[in-house]
Design a protein around this motif. Structure first.
Motif, short mmCIF file in Angstrom:
data_model
loop_
_atom_site.label_atom_id
_atom_site.label_comp_id
_atom_site.label_asym_id
_atom_site.label_seq_id
_atom_site.Cartn_x
_atom_site.Cartn_y
_atom_site.Cartn_z
N SER A 156 -3.06 1.80 10.43
CA SER A 156 -2.18 2.97 10.52
C SER A 156 -1.69 3.40 9.15
CB SER A 156 -0.97 2.65 11.40
OG SER A 156 -1.38 2.42 12.72
N ILE A 157 -1.49 2.43 8.27
CA ILE A 157 -0.97 2.77 6.96
C ILE A 157 -2.08 3.31 6.05
CG2 ILE A 157 0.09 1.80 4.86
CD1 ILE A 157 1.51 -0.23 6.67
N LEU A 158 -3.27 2.67 6.11
CA LEU A 158 -4.31 3.04 5.15
C LEU A 158 -5.20 4.16 5.66
CD1 LEU A 158 -5.30 -0.55 3.98
CD2 LEU A 158 -3.72 1.05 2.91
N ASN A 159 -5.31 4.28 6.98
CA ASN A 159 -6.20 5.28 7.56
C ASN A 159 -5.55 5.82 8.82
OD1 ASN A 159 -8.37 6.81 8.24
ND2 ASN A 159 -9.72 5.10 8.78
N GLY A 200 -2.63 13.79 11.76
CA GLY A 200 -2.73 14.45 10.46
C GLY A 200 -1.40 14.63 9.75
N VAL A 201 -0.31 14.14 10.33
CA VAL A 201 0.99 14.29 9.70
C VAL A 201 1.27 13.16 8.72
CG1 VAL A 201 3.48 14.33 10.09
CG2 VAL A 201 1.94 15.58 11.62
N MET A 202 0.97 11.95 9.19
CA MET A 202 1.24 10.81 8.32
C MET A 202 0.19 10.78 7.21
SD MET A 202 1.65 6.80 9.11
CE MET A 202 1.23 5.61 7.85
N PRO A 203 0.65 10.75 5.94
CA PRO A 203 -0.31 10.69 4.83
C PRO A 203 -0.88 9.28 4.71
CG PRO A 203 1.93 10.55 3.99
CD PRO A 203 2.05 10.72 5.49
N THR A 204 -2.08 9.18 4.13
CA THR A 204 -2.60 7.83 3.92
C THR A 204 -1.91 7.20 2.72
OG1 THR A 204 -4.49 6.51 3.27
CG2 THR A 204 -4.52 8.82 2.61
N PHE A 205 -1.70 5.91 2.80
CA PHE A 205 -1.07 5.21 1.68
C PHE A 205 -2.08 4.35 0.93
CE2 PHE A 205 2.50 6.61 4.12
CZ PHE A 205 3.47 6.91 3.16
N ALA A 206 -3.37 4.57 1.25
CA ALA A 206 -4.40 3.81 0.54
C ALA A 206 -4.30 4.15 -0.94
CB ALA A 206 -5.78 4.17 1.08
#
Ligand SMILES: [Cu+2]
Lengths: 349, 531
Positions: free
Chosen positions: A309-312, A324-330
């Protein structure tokens, strides 16, 4: 004919029945169970071997060619015999299959309340991270030789490992420095699990004998493969607590570090920690919950789910929330940061 | 039978045409078989040298004769050469090519040109694969597990493409065998009368045709990922490294049976001839080969019990793997029962067959240790596995190749090998084999992982025994080679049927004429009519 093999058998069986013939001393209950299956297999194998090869040798001597014109019996088949020697092996196979399954099931399911330790594998070393922030790495011994990292664990308590594969140097952008497969193998516990890049794998064990145990990497990972070892030191619970609290402990626990990231990386803007609905799902009581996924299916909120969920974030979108709201944190969060966030979410019961 | 009449006696497939060119362009399955023999023997020499280098390195703790980097390469080439260039083509493409058509009374295989092409595919594939040595060599192990094997390295690309091309050799051979068996049988040669060697090759051919394309695709994907950086298997690019393992074993597990089924076929021939007795359970042996071939497609996940695949998958694969054990056990019992009340001749080929049974039984029962999921978690990727598959592949397949060579040598060349020397080679190989690989079971149980360049000091003792054993095996093969060369040059003339075999190849001249039989044989009975 039947006499000699029997004598041999009676000599061998007690040795074999000692369960861990050829095996390292068993240090866990599971290991003892594995050894029982092993002993059973060893004995049945020995008996089958004696029947087959004993029979073969016996026939070879008994029916040795006497003249160039020997006549032989014309025996094409025998249904009873054929049934017997198909069915008996079949029964034995089904029996060990079921037995092996039962033990495997126990191996795969860690008991509640196990002590969780994060394990990181890289070319060619192991690193251990405890929840209170304590980190154990390899070092040098008095002779300047590499001393493997030693994971200390309490005797008689279940320990669960959450394992990940890392690059050689954490922030490296070198395309050649990629995490590869490793495998965490504790011979004394008869257990191993591959460490797979791009996800967490878990395993658990409970060492019942105090002592030091070897950990080997069993998935070929390059020229340092055989040097990629670690130690596990099982000590009484009180000693363990003392060791855990003593020097080398990180400044903060993983969960506190996670909480700090939760604020600093603005997760808090979209995810509450108290149950209120903001943009994304709340983190309160999220851990272990079952989520409906947009487009069908369900997922349990566990280490791999949170990591993904955090990276993708769009790989699995929680139903009822916008994609599409949450940005990726990768790239913005390190592997250790992700672990900290996971540990933080775990604490929000 | 008197198919070889006096004035034809000197015309055979060896002198039918002359010159190197006639060999390189030959469409005769027997000559192609021999071309395979020579190539496979050369590759075996190469793979064998790598094996001895491995064992020598492992003679002592620490660095012995090479660095860890070199070791990783030696180990990779040993595995890749032995699997893809020796054991897979070994029996089918050499002995099978030579004898399948003769055993069913055919003049040749169905597609002689494809047959020749298959040999060139093997050569080309081997050439490409070995080119990798000039790029620093591949160090991934013969299994090419990702993501380790994704290194944009020309060496890995060469290996992958080489394996891809060599795969066509296997597919074409398989295709040829399936069609030949169905279409070219002599009059009266019903499917219930074909020799068990043909049955085994036929079952193998089905796997070759169906499974090899999957390997082809897998290594192509790997090459594409290495060349173009497309993320099939690299998690950093959204790929899945475990997917590679599924693909790889989807081929490579059935490939295990490509390697061993033909050996079963050879053993059935050897045991019947040298016990001078009809086979016990013809149908059971024939159909158990087919059963093994069928089930073999559904057990690949037993290589992945600890890969992170689901618990459910692990259980299903464990169960299916157990099922393969049954037809395998059936075969062993059938061979043993064939010996009962036979007239047993302990010539070298028979010794190899009995040696096969001995070693294969050990290989087989230890397979159950690995199929049992709880014990596999401990043994997986340790020397126990190394010992197990060498007992099966070397103890099984190589023993039967050697037995098959000494058995059919008089047919192929019209001369006999010196039996005493052939037996000496057997003794060295058999004893050496057990000395080498039995200690490895113990090492694996104690926890020594495979692909280890170095090990704990307490493992040194058993490693030393193992290394000494490997030298004995080396001596055995050298003795075998000398015996074969001596047989070629100086061997006693053999006549058409020196062993008293009953299958069709023994009814034609030794060496056989150009198109195998002067008159097409008519078959009126089963293959092992020892009455
Ligand atoms: Cu397999």
């Amino acid at each position: 004919m039947s006499f000699k093999p029997l004598v041999l058998l009676s000599l061998l069986l007690p040795g074999v029945a000692g369960a861990s013939t050829f095996m390292p001393p068993a240090a866990t209950v599971t290991a003892g169970e594995v050894d029982s299956v092993y002993a059973f297999l060893l004995i049945t194998s020995l008996i089958s071997f004696i029947i087959l090869i004993g029979g073969m040798i016996f026939f070879v001597f008994k029916y040795k060619r006497k003249s160039a014109t020997d006549k032989t019996a014309y025996i094409t088949h025998d249904h009873t015999l054929e049934f017997v020697w198909s069915f008996i092996p079949f029964l034995i196979f089904m029996f060990v299959f079921a037995w092996g399954w039962k033990i495997y099931h126990d191996m795969r399911h860690s008991p509640e309340g196990a002590l969780e330790v994060h394990v990181m594998a890289k070319k060619w070393d192991w690193r251990f991270l405890y929840k209170n922030g304590k980190e154990v790495t390899s070092g040098l011994d008095d002779k300047g030789q590499k001393a493997p990292a030693t994971m200390v664990v309490p005797v008689g308590k279940p320990v669960k490992l959450i394992m990940a594969s890392e690059k050689i140097s954490a922030g490296s952008t070198d395309p050649m420095d990629r995490p590869v497969l490793h495998s965490f193998f504790i011979p004394a516990a008869r257990i191993k699990q591959d460490v797979v890049p791009g996800r967490y794998t878990t395993m658990w064990f409970q060492l019942d004998q105090p002592g030091d145990y070897w950990v080997f990497c069993t998935e070929f990972c390059g020229s340092g493969h055989s040097a990629m070892k670690a130690r596990i030191s099982a000590v009484p619970v009180a000693d363990f607590e003392k060791w855990l609290a003593a020097e080398g402990t990180g400044e903060m626990t993983l969960a506190d570090k996670g909480r700090a990231l939760y604020s600093s990386k603005a997760c808090a803007g979209c995810h509450s920690a108290d149950g209120t609905r903001v943009v994304g799902p709340t983190f309160k009581s999220a851990w272990g919950a079952s989520r409906d996924i947009e487009g069908g299916g369900k997922a349990t909120v566990d280490e791999n789910y949170v990591r993904e969920s955090i990276l993708n974030p769009n790989a699995k979108v929680a139903a009822g929330y916008p994609a599409g709201v949450m940005p990726t944190f990768a790239g913005q969060l390190s592997d250790d940061d992700v672990k900290a966030l996971i540990e933080f979410i775990k604490t929000l019961k | 039978m008197a198919t070889a009449t006096a004035h034809h006696e000197n015309s055979n497939y060896l002198n039918h045409e002359k010159g190197l060119w006639s060999w390189l362009t030959t469409l005769d399955h027997k000559r192609i078989g021999l071309l395979y023999f020579i190539t496979v023997a050369l590759f075996f020499l190469v793979g064998g040298i790598f094996a001895l280098l491995i064992r020598t390195e492992l003679y002592s703790v620490g660095e012995t004769i090479m660095t860890a980097e070199q070791y990783a390469r030696v180990m990779t080439y040993h595995g890749a050469v032995m699997v893809f260039l020796v054991i897979i083509p070994g029996i089918p493409a050499f002995l099978g090519n030579f004898f399948l058509p003769i055993q069913i009374g055919a003049k040749d295989v169905a597609f002689p040109r494809l047959n020749l092409l298959s040999w060139y595919c093997l050569l080309l594939g081997a050439g490409i694969a070995l080119t990798s040595l000039f790029f620093g060599g591949a160090d991934t192990g013969w299994t090419f597990y990702t993501p380790y094997s994704i290194k944009h390295s020309p060496a890995v690309i060469c290996m992958a493409l080489g394996v891809f091309v060599a795969g066509f050799s296997s597919i074409l051979t398989g295709l040829n065998f399936v069609v030949t068996t169905h279409k070219l049988r002599a009059p009266g040669m019903t499917m219930n009368r074909i020799p068990l060697f043909v049955w085994a090759l036929y079952s193998t051919a089905i796997i070759q045709v169906l499974a090899t394309p999957v390997l082809g695709i897998t290594v192509l994907l790997l090459a594409a990922e290495n060349i173009f950086g497309i993320g099939f298997f690299d998690p950093a690019l959204g790929g899945d490294p475990v997917l590679f393992q599924h693909f790889f074993w989807f081929y490579s597990h059935p490939a295990v049976y490509i390697m061993i089924l033909p050996a079963f076929g050879v053993i059935s021939e050897l045991i019947t001839t040298f016990a001078r007795k009809t086979i016990f359970g013809y149908t059971a042996i024939a159909y158990s080969s087919l059963a093994i071939a069928a089930v073999s497609f559904f057990v690949w996940g037993h290589h992945m019990f600890v890969s992170g695949q689901s618990e459910f998958a692990g259980i299903v694969f464990s169960f299916l793997t157990m099922l393969v054990g049954v037809p395998t056990a059936i075969k062993l019992f059938n061979w043993m029962a064939t010996l009962y009340k036979g007239s047993i001749n302990l010539s070298a080929p028979m010794l190899y067959a009995l040696g096969f049974m001995f070693l294969f039984t050990i290989g087989g029962v230890t397979g159950i240790f690995l199929a049992t999921i709880a014990t596999d978690v401990h043994f997986h990727d340790t020397y126990f596995v190394v010992a197990h598959f060498h007992y099966v592949m070397v103890g099984g397949t190589l023993m039967s190749i050697m037995g098959g060579i000494f058995y059919w040598f008089p047919k192929m060349f019209g001369r006999l090998c010196n039996d005493a020397w052939a037996r000496v080679s057997f003794v060295f190989i058999f004893v050496g084999f057990n000395v080498t690989f039995f200690p490895q079971f113990v090492l694996g149980s104690l926890g020594m992982p495979r692909r280890y360049f170095d090990y704990l000091p307490e493992f040194q003792h058993l490693n030393r025994i193992s290394t000494i054993g490997s030298y004995l095996i080396g001596i055995g093969f050298i003795v075998g080679l000398i015996t074969i060369i001596h047989g070629l040059l100086k061997g006693e003339k053999s006549g058409p049927n020196p062993w008293g075999g009953k299958t069709l190849e023994w009814t034609t001249a030794s060496p056989p004429p150009h198109e195998n039989f002067l008159t097409t044989p008519v078959v009126t009975a089963g293959p092992y009519e020892y009455r």
